[in-house]
Design an enzyme around this catalytic site. Sequence first.
Site, PDB file in Angstrom:
ATOM      1  N   ASN A   1       3.207   1.634  -3.864  1.00  0.00           N
ATOM      2  CA  ASN A   1       2.808   0.327  -4.414  1.00  0.00           C
ATOM      3  C   ASN A   1       3.605   0.005  -5.669  1.00  0.00           C
ATOM      4  OD1 ASN A   1       0.406  -1.147  -3.031  1.00  0.00           O
ATOM      5  ND2 ASN A   1      -0.096   1.026  -2.880  1.00  0.00           N
TER       6      ASN A   1
ATOM      7  N   HIS B   1      -7.672  -1.516  -4.204  1.00  0.00           N
ATOM      8  CA  HIS B   1      -8.492  -0.509  -3.528  1.00  0.00           C
ATOM      9  C   HIS B   1      -8.356  -0.713  -2.016  1.00  0.00           C
ATOM     10  CE1 HIS B   1     -11.664   2.441  -3.218  1.00  0.00           C
ATOM     11  NE2 HIS B   1     -12.214   1.691  -2.277  1.00  0.00           N
TER      12      HIS B   1
HETATM   13  C1  GRF Z   1      -3.127   3.207  -2.245  1.00  0.00           C
HETATM   14  O1  GRF Z   1      -3.673   3.171  -0.957  1.00  0.00           O
HETATM   15  C2  GRF Z   1      -4.084   2.628  -3.245  1.00  0.00           C
HETATM   16  O2  GRF Z   1      -4.858   1.580  -2.740  1.00  0.00           O
HETATM   17  C3  GRF Z   1      -4.967   3.804  -3.533  1.00  0.00           C
HETATM   18  O3  GRF Z   1      -4.096   4.915  -3.572  1.00  0.00           O
HETATM   19  C4  GRF Z   1      -2.967   4.657  -2.718  1.00  0.00           C
HETATM   20  C5  GRF Z   1      -1.736   4.873  -3.556  1.00  0.00           C
HETATM   21  O4  GRF Z   1      -0.566   4.944  -2.795  1.00  0.00           O
HETATM   22  N1  GRF Z   1      -5.735   3.610  -4.737  1.00  0.00           N
HETATM   23  P1  GRF Z   1       0.854   4.849  -3.511  1.00  0.00           P
HETATM   24  O5  GRF Z   1       0.887   5.888  -4.634  1.00  0.00           O
HETATM   25  O6  GRF Z   1       1.010   3.471  -4.050  1.00  0.00           O
HETATM   26  O7  GRF Z   1       1.876   5.171  -2.466  1.00  0.00           O
END
Ligand code: GRF
Length: 195
Positions: A16, A113
């Site tokens: 992300n 989330h």
């Molecule tokens: C995502 O699914 C977010 O919603 C959750 O943890 C995950 C993080 O993934 N809180 P990344 O580190 O962004 O790959």
Amino acid sequence: MSIKSLVILFSGEGTNLENIIKKLHKKEFNGVGIEVALAITNNPNANGIKRAKRYGVDVKIIDHKNFATREEFDKALVTAIKIVDPNLVVLAGFMRILTPIFTSNIKNAINIHPSLLPLFKGANAIEASFKSQMRVAGVTVHMVSKELDSGKILDQCCFHRGDESFEEFKKKIHQLEYKLYPEVIKKILLKDTFD
Ligand code: GRF
């Protein structure tokens, strides 16, 4: 051109984080420039560190293991954020429970989330929504508040479930995250409001 700045907090893979940097960092939208001023992680081994550096984004490591209490860690986090004084603090896979030290000092923080809140709060949201009888699944962007995964809901996005395997389900959830989060961040920064 006015510049709006972000601080992004992350703990692990950082997909992300990378997606937000790719879509928003050093880009201009309607005369507003967006800059990821700093990324902060609590995990010195987080993969996201490499991802951020690849785009020239500074990363600060504040290892929670060096602090005796959650409060002490949060104090260091708040101090690091306040030095930058960003327009918005973005939690992207930041896997620490925050204390009132954070939530009473940082009022402009949002989180993503991987479920349709208020359903499936907590760390295993994807598994829980996969195992549920819900025929839709999705993701939520919300304000960070003192109760975990309970702040004001800013936006959500969902899909109608078919017969996906867990891996396919997870992939669809992440694709929604990558689509929704930058859009919400952009809207907040351009409109200057969380409403
Ligand atoms: C995502 O699914 C977010 O919603 C959750 O943890 C995950 C993080 O993934 N809180 P990344 O580190 O962004 O790959």
